[in-house]
Design a protein around this motif. Structure first.
Motif, PDB file in Angstrom:
ATOM      1  N   GLU A 105       0.812  -1.209   0.000  1.00 54.21           N
ATOM      2  CA  GLU A 105       0.000   0.000   0.000  1.00 54.21           C
ATOM      3  C   GLU A 105       0.853   1.270   0.000  1.00 54.21           C
ATOM      4  N   HIS A 106       1.927   1.266   0.755  1.00 52.61           N
ATOM      5  CA  HIS A 106       2.744   2.480   0.866  1.00 52.61           C
ATOM      6  C   HIS A 106       3.772   2.596  -0.258  1.00 52.61           C
ATOM      7  N   LEU A 107       4.515   1.520  -0.506  1.00 54.73           N
ATOM      8  CA  LEU A 107       5.566   1.553  -1.529  1.00 54.73           C
ATOM      9  C   LEU A 107       5.091   1.120  -2.909  1.00 54.73           C
ATOM     10  N   LYS A 108       3.866   0.587  -3.014  1.00 57.47           N
ATOM     11  CA  LYS A 108       3.309   0.138  -4.307  1.00 57.47           C
ATOM     12  C   LYS A 108       4.189  -0.936  -4.951  1.00 57.47           C
ATOM     13  N   LEU A 109       4.595  -1.921  -4.164  1.00 57.80           N
ATOM     14  CA  LEU A 109       5.421  -3.012  -4.670  1.00 57.80           C
ATOM     15  C   LEU A 109       4.612  -4.307  -4.709  1.00 57.80           C
ATOM     16  N   GLN A 110       5.088  -5.243  -5.493  1.00 59.67           N
ATOM     17  CA  GLN A 110       4.547  -6.597  -5.511  1.00 59.67           C
ATOM     18  C   GLN A 110       5.469  -7.478  -4.675  1.00 59.67           C
ATOM     19  N   VAL A 111       4.906  -8.207  -3.717  1.00 53.38           N
ATOM     20  CA  VAL A 111       5.712  -8.955  -2.761  1.00 53.38           C
ATOM     21  C   VAL A 111       5.099 -10.333  -2.572  1.00 53.38           C
ATOM     22  N   ARG A 112       5.956 -11.305  -2.374  1.00 50.67           N
ATOM     23  CA  ARG A 112       5.509 -12.665  -2.055  1.00 50.67           C
ATOM     24  C   ARG A 112       6.583 -13.349  -1.220  1.00 50.67           C
ATOM     25  N   MET A 113       6.137 -14.293  -0.420  1.00 52.16           N
ATOM     26  CA  MET A 113       7.061 -15.076   0.405  1.00 52.16           C
ATOM     27  C   MET A 113       7.232 -16.448  -0.227  1.00 52.16           C
ATOM     28  N   ASN A 114       8.447 -16.753  -0.628  1.00 54.19           N
ATOM     29  CA  ASN A 114       8.757 -18.029  -1.249  1.00 54.19           C
ATOM     30  C   ASN A 114       9.158 -19.004  -0.144  1.00 54.19           C
ATOM     31  N   VAL A 115       8.221 -19.895   0.168  1.00 54.87           N
ATOM     32  CA  VAL A 115       8.468 -20.832   1.271  1.00 54.87           C
ATOM     33  C   VAL A 115       9.540 -21.852   0.892  1.00 54.87           C
ATOM     34  N   GLN A 135      14.574  -0.455  -2.812  1.00 49.35           N
ATOM     35  CA  GLN A 135      15.632  -0.508  -1.810  1.00 49.35           C
ATOM     36  C   GLN A 135      15.064  -0.360  -0.404  1.00 49.35           C
ATOM     37  N   LYS A 136      14.082   0.504  -0.233  1.00 47.66           N
ATOM     38  CA  LYS A 136      13.458   0.671   1.082  1.00 47.66           C
ATOM     39  C   LYS A 136      12.758  -0.614   1.510  1.00 47.66           C
ATOM     40  N   GLY A 137      12.062  -1.253   0.562  1.00 46.32           N
ATOM     41  CA  GLY A 137      11.403  -2.512   0.893  1.00 46.32           C
ATOM     42  C   GLY A 137      12.387  -3.593   1.286  1.00 46.32           C
ATOM     43  N   GLU A 138      13.523  -3.645   0.584  1.00 44.27           N
ATOM     44  CA  GLU A 138      14.540  -4.643   0.928  1.00 44.27           C
ATOM     45  C   GLU A 138      15.116  -4.385   2.319  1.00 44.27           C
ATOM     46  N   ASP A 139      15.369  -3.112   2.646  1.00 46.03           N
ATOM     47  CA  ASP A 139      15.889  -2.783   3.978  1.00 46.03           C
ATOM     48  C   ASP A 139      14.875  -3.129   5.063  1.00 46.03           C
ATOM     49  N   PHE A 140      13.599  -2.923   4.777  1.00 52.62           N
ATOM     50  CA  PHE A 140      12.550  -3.227   5.750  1.00 52.62           C
ATOM     51  C   PHE A 140      12.496  -4.727   6.058  1.00 52.62           C
ATOM     52  N   VAL A 141      12.491  -5.543   5.018  1.00 54.21           N
ATOM     53  CA  VAL A 141      12.432  -6.994   5.218  1.00 54.21           C
ATOM     54  C   VAL A 141      13.727  -7.496   5.856  1.00 54.21           C
ATOM     55  N   ASP A 149      11.683  -5.680  15.589  1.00 54.68           N
ATOM     56  CA  ASP A 149      10.233  -5.766  15.545  1.00 54.68           C
ATOM     57  C   ASP A 149       9.704  -5.109  14.273  1.00 54.68           C
ATOM     58  N   VAL A 150       8.461  -5.449  13.925  1.00 56.46           N
ATOM     59  CA  VAL A 150       7.862  -4.880  12.721  1.00 56.46           C
ATOM     60  C   VAL A 150       7.696  -3.370  12.869  1.00 56.46           C
ATOM     61  N   ASP A 151       7.272  -2.925  14.046  1.00 55.58           N
ATOM     62  CA  ASP A 151       7.066  -1.486  14.257  1.00 55.58           C
ATOM     63  C   ASP A 151       8.373  -0.711  14.145  1.00 55.58           C
ATOM     64  N   ASP A 152       9.468  -1.290  14.608  1.00 58.03           N
ATOM     65  CA  ASP A 152      10.767  -0.618  14.485  1.00 58.03           C
ATOM     66  C   ASP A 152      11.264  -0.639  13.037  1.00 58.03           C
ATOM     67  N   ALA A 153      11.012  -1.748  12.338  1.00 57.69           N
ATOM     68  CA  ALA A 153      11.467  -1.841  10.945  1.00 57.69           C
ATOM     69  C   ALA A 153      10.674  -0.906  10.030  1.00 57.69           C
ATOM     70  N   ILE A 154       9.391  -0.626  10.363  1.00 61.75           N
ATOM     71  CA  ILE A 154       8.591   0.272   9.535  1.00 61.75           C
ATOM     72  C   ILE A 154       9.180   1.677   9.522  1.00 61.75           C
ATOM     73  N   ALA A 155       9.924   2.039  10.578  1.00 63.70           N
ATOM     74  CA  ALA A 155      10.553   3.367  10.606  1.00 63.70           C
ATOM     75  C   ALA A 155      11.522   3.560   9.449  1.00 63.70           C
ATOM     76  N   LEU A 156      12.090   2.474   8.931  1.00 63.28           N
ATOM     77  CA  LEU A 156      12.982   2.586   7.771  1.00 63.28           C
ATOM     78  C   LEU A 156      12.234   3.057   6.528  1.00 63.28           C
ATOM     79  N   LEU A 157      10.934   2.770   6.451  1.00 65.96           N
ATOM     80  CA  LEU A 157      10.141   3.201   5.307  1.00 65.96           C
ATOM     81  C   LEU A 157       9.726   4.664   5.415  1.00 65.96           C
ATOM     82  N   ARG A 158       9.549   5.145   6.631  1.00 70.79           N
ATOM     83  CA  ARG A 158       9.028   6.497   6.816  1.00 70.79           C
ATOM     84  C   ARG A 158      10.122   7.542   6.946  1.00 70.79           C
ATOM     85  N   LEU A 159      11.303   7.149   7.424  1.00 73.41           N
ATOM     86  CA  LEU A 159      12.398   8.091   7.624  1.00 73.41           C
ATOM     87  C   LEU A 159      13.559   7.714   6.718  1.00 73.41           C
TER      88      LEU A 159
END
Length: 256
Positions: A105-115, A135-141, A149-159
């Motif tokens: 929703e925020h970065l407008k990327l297509q993402v999937r988890m390859n099990v 690049q932001k999405g890669e840093d977040f994951v 934590d997810v909440d701490d990692a989301i800060a990489l997308l906003r800042l």
């Protein structure tokens, strides 16, 4: 050696031979053009027309071009593959409903988890507006895969001024066996109190993964947290480190 005869002829003789009449003095005067008495005004200059590729000169002698049209660049699909460590596969499955919405929703990327390959695959598409979204999405994951934590990692997308620094205890001092365990214990403290004190004083997030240490925060904040952790690894008592952190925290409050 005598010169060629054509070079010794006079202009009148050459003109008679070629049947070309030469201009007289009166005709020369008629060919002269008088300089304009008045300079052209801004209204007399030709204004550039949109779509016109010809160059026009204004009254000051500067070239005036038509506005350039934005050319549509060819869209290029790029993909990123972030490997997930085995011990983080179960946490990422549990937190997947909170991980993919910021990416989609925020970065407008297509993402999937390859099990099968135990990785998260990211791909951009035509609706992706931010050129650095991949690049932001890669840093977040990657931040989540390191243990944040997810909440701490989301800060990489906003800042934009947040970074992750990773180092090992052996990079500071070569420790083995019980000495290594005591160093990790000094960094964590009883029930994690020392680690929490470092995080609160330096405004960072610290992850202890065996002998590896990951720090998430700003450039100066990472430096403060790293200095405190290095002091603990080298054997400084926690009380002295707490005193230094109090001093640093008070200085940071005065700056803000």
């Amino acid at each position: 050696m005598p010169a060629p005869t054509a070079l010794l002829r006079k202009p009148q003789e050459l003109a008679d031979a070629a049947n070309i009449p030469l201009p007289t003095q009166d005709q020369d005067d008629e060919l002269l053009l008088d300089a304009p008495s008045e300079m052209p005004t801004e209204a007399d200059t030709v204004q550039p027309v949109e779509g016109d590729t010809e160059m026009h000169i204004d009254e000051e002698g500067r070239p005036r071009f038509a506005p350039a049209k934005q050319a549509q660049s060819d869209f290029r699909v790029e993909t990123r593959k972030v490997p997930i460590p085995p011990h983080r596969v179960a946490p990422i499955r549990a937190a997947w409903p909170k991980i993919y919405p910021p990416l989609v929703e925020h970065l407008k990327l297509q993402v999937r988890m390859n099990v099968k390959s135990k990785s998260v695959e990211l791909r951009n598409h035509k609706q992706t507006t931010d050129p650095g979204a991949l690049q932001k999405g890669e840093d977040f994951v990657k931040a989540f895969s390191l243990g944040f934590d997810v909440d701490d990692a989301i800060a990489l997308l906003r800042l934009d001024d947040l970074y992750i620094e990773t180092f090992e205890i052996k990079d500071v001092k070569t420790l083995q066996g019980e000495h290594l365990g005591r160093a990790i214990g000094r960094i964590a403290g009883k029930d994690g109190k020392t680690k929490f004190a470092i995080e609160n004083a330096s405004r960072t997030r610290v992850v202890l993964a065996d002998s590896k240490i990951h720090i998430l925060g700003g450039f100066k904040n990472i430096h403060i947290a790293r200095e405190a952790i290095v002091s603990l690894i080298l054997g400084s008592p926690p009380g002295k480190v707490y005193g230094n952190l109090r001093t640093v925290a008070s200085r940071m409050k005065e700056r803000f």
